[in-house]
Design a protein around this motif. Sequence first.
Motif, PDB file in Angstrom:
ATOM      1  N   ALA A 128      27.797   3.447  25.324  1.00  0.00           N
ATOM      2  CA  ALA A 128      27.404   2.885  26.590  1.00  0.00           C
ATOM      3  C   ALA A 128      26.323   2.070  26.775  1.00  0.00           C
ATOM      4  O   ALA A 128      26.231   1.105  27.340  1.00  0.00           O
ATOM      5  N   GLY A 129      25.293   2.546  25.949  1.00  0.00           N
ATOM      6  CA  GLY A 129      24.117   1.489  25.975  1.00  0.00           C
ATOM      7  C   GLY A 129      23.827   1.056  24.793  1.00  0.00           C
ATOM      8  O   GLY A 129      22.795   0.282  24.217  1.00  0.00           O
ATOM      9  N   SER A 130      24.850   0.521  23.781  1.00  0.00           N
ATOM     10  CA  SER A 130      24.772  -0.352  22.643  1.00  0.00           C
ATOM     11  C   SER A 130      24.703  -1.633  22.995  1.00  0.00           C
ATOM     12  O   SER A 130      24.913  -2.324  23.934  1.00  0.00           O
ATOM     13  N   ALA A 131      23.504  -2.372  21.901  1.00  0.00           N
ATOM     14  CA  ALA A 131      23.591  -3.805  22.175  1.00  0.00           C
ATOM     15  C   ALA A 131      24.659  -4.540  21.638  1.00  0.00           C
ATOM     16  O   ALA A 131      24.805  -5.715  22.212  1.00  0.00           O
ATOM     17  N   GLY A 132      25.357  -4.089  20.731  1.00  0.00           N
ATOM     18  CA  GLY A 132      26.475  -4.723  20.145  1.00  0.00           C
ATOM     19  C   GLY A 132      27.762  -4.252  20.936  1.00  0.00           C
ATOM     20  O   GLY A 132      27.972  -3.533  22.113  1.00  0.00           O
ATOM     21  N   GLY A 133      28.644  -5.143  20.765  1.00  0.00           N
ATOM     22  CA  GLY A 133      30.254  -4.632  21.397  1.00  0.00           C
ATOM     23  C   GLY A 133      30.451  -5.559  22.679  1.00  0.00           C
ATOM     24  O   GLY A 133      29.382  -6.218  23.252  1.00  0.00           O
ATOM     25  N   GLU A 134      31.446  -5.382  23.223  1.00  0.00           N
ATOM     26  CA  GLU A 134      31.745  -6.189  24.781  1.00  0.00           C
ATOM     27  C   GLU A 134      31.353  -5.202  25.738  1.00  0.00           C
ATOM     28  O   GLU A 134      31.406  -4.040  25.636  1.00  0.00           O
ATOM     29  N   ALA A 135      31.338  -5.918  26.946  1.00  0.00           N
ATOM     30  CA  ALA A 135      31.100  -5.224  28.039  1.00  0.00           C
ATOM     31  C   ALA A 135      31.975  -4.319  28.635  1.00  0.00           C
ATOM     32  O   ALA A 135      31.818  -3.140  28.901  1.00  0.00           O
ATOM     33  N   GLU A 136      33.222  -4.719  28.055  1.00  0.00           N
ATOM     34  CA  GLU A 136      34.523  -3.597  28.519  1.00  0.00           C
ATOM     35  C   GLU A 136      34.288  -2.275  27.708  1.00  0.00           C
ATOM     36  O   GLU A 136      34.717  -1.276  28.101  1.00  0.00           O
ATOM     37  N   GLU A 137      33.917  -2.562  26.559  1.00  0.00           N
ATOM     38  CA  GLU A 137      33.719  -1.311  25.623  1.00  0.00           C
ATOM     39  C   GLU A 137      32.663  -0.458  26.049  1.00  0.00           C
ATOM     40  O   GLU A 137      32.837   0.937  26.153  1.00  0.00           O
ATOM     41  N   ARG A 138      31.702  -1.109  26.573  1.00  0.00           N
ATOM     42  CA  ARG A 138      30.451  -0.303  27.029  1.00  0.00           C
ATOM     43  C   ARG A 138      30.912   0.463  28.332  1.00  0.00           C
ATOM     44  O   ARG A 138      30.493   1.580  28.582  1.00  0.00           O
ATOM     45  N   ALA A 139      31.537  -0.380  29.112  1.00  0.00           N
ATOM     46  CA  ALA A 139      32.237   0.211  30.377  1.00  0.00           C
ATOM     47  C   ALA A 139      33.020   1.311  30.115  1.00  0.00           C
ATOM     48  O   ALA A 139      32.872   2.359  31.067  1.00  0.00           O
ATOM     49  N   ALA A 140      33.666   1.430  29.297  1.00  0.00           N
ATOM     50  CA  ALA A 140      34.644   2.431  29.060  1.00  0.00           C
ATOM     51  C   ALA A 140      33.892   3.743  28.474  1.00  0.00           C
ATOM     52  O   ALA A 140      34.194   4.766  28.825  1.00  0.00           O
ATOM     53  N   ALA A 141      33.065   3.408  27.659  1.00  0.00           N
ATOM     54  CA  ALA A 141      32.108   4.308  27.117  1.00  0.00           C
ATOM     55  C   ALA A 141      31.216   5.254  28.205  1.00  0.00           C
ATOM     56  O   ALA A 141      31.583   6.371  28.520  1.00  0.00           O
ATOM     57  N   LEU A 142      30.675   4.368  29.259  1.00  0.00           N
ATOM     58  CA  LEU A 142      30.324   4.884  30.365  1.00  0.00           C
ATOM     59  C   LEU A 142      31.194   5.812  31.247  1.00  0.00           C
ATOM     60  O   LEU A 142      30.758   6.967  31.632  1.00  0.00           O
ATOM     61  N   GLU A 143      32.567   5.207  31.259  1.00  0.00           N
ATOM     62  CA  GLU A 143      33.282   6.333  32.159  1.00  0.00           C
ATOM     63  C   GLU A 143      33.702   7.438  31.280  1.00  0.00           C
ATOM     64  O   GLU A 143      33.796   8.582  32.118  1.00  0.00           O
ATOM     65  N   GLN A 144      33.818   7.444  30.027  1.00  0.00           N
ATOM     66  CA  GLN A 144      34.157   8.822  29.126  1.00  0.00           C
ATOM     67  C   GLN A 144      32.905   9.554  29.404  1.00  0.00           C
ATOM     68  O   GLN A 144      33.175  10.913  29.671  1.00  0.00           O
ATOM     69  N   LEU A 145      31.732   9.197  29.544  1.00  0.00           N
ATOM     70  CA  LEU A 145      30.460   9.997  29.704  1.00  0.00           C
ATOM     71  C   LEU A 145      30.332  10.562  31.113  1.00  0.00           C
ATOM     72  O   LEU A 145      30.337  11.791  31.206  1.00  0.00           O
TER      73      LEU A 145
END
Length: 288
Positions: free
Chosen positions: A160-177
């Motif tokens: 969720a806090g990664s500098a790389g990857g797409e915004a959608e991927e980070r948002a999905a990781a945040l929801e999992q968290l």
Amino acid sequence: MSVTPLAHVPAAHPAPAFRGRIGRDARSGHYAVPRRYRLHLAAACADGLRIAVVHSLLGLDDVCPVTFLDPVPDCPDGGHSALRPLYEASAHRYTGAAVAPVLSDDWSGRIVSTHAADITRDLARHFGSGRPALYPCGAESETEAVERMCRGIEQSAQHAGSAGGEAEERAAALEQLLDALGSLERWLVGRDHLIRDHITAADVELWVTLVQLDTVHRHHLDAAAVRRVADHPTLWGYARRLTAHPAFGTHLDLAGIARRHHARCRGLEAAGAAVQILDWAAHAARSA
């Protein structure tokens, strides 16, 4: 979710170089003898903090001494120079990093194990008689489920806090968290502890995960994300209570965690760095 770009150095989790076990017979090679073994820990490291808390809960100061290491490894490969002689004595021409944690055998001057989960289980099993049952009989599957959930929380927070990857991927990781934290929030309603009516290794696992979430991972999240993480009052109240326990709070080296974090992560931090969830120092001070 908006995150300020970071030059993040991801944490490495190499396979343990040594995985011996303490046992009760000749086949184990390592008898359970008081004061034969020594722990080498960096309490600012999550694995080191877990072992230090378990060691204190079991009251093993006179059974298995502890040498605490500097929070930041002093070797370019991420190892500790103080551990290099042990590694070289334990493996011919060892070329890897001399990392902590380490359980060593003072009789032979060699390493027994660098596998944190095995170390805590062996300490509890062979030196925990008459002490709190951190791994209760019949609770193995529950403890392992908590360990898996905590690994998932750590991975989701990192993504969720990664500098790389797409915004959608980070948002999905945040929801999992947030889903995982929500499950824990609901489970802990009306409970003081996670799987039994007393502190177990599952509580140690979750507490360390929450410490890392607030003191390390939130630095890479935006303020809105951190506020959503903080919006679990039962869960963070549980963390606060454990922090006030001497076996937990006395090992919480906040300055060391900060030093270790800044040594591993370079670049700008996200706005969530300014939104502290718990005042860990204040609650730990109450346990002193």
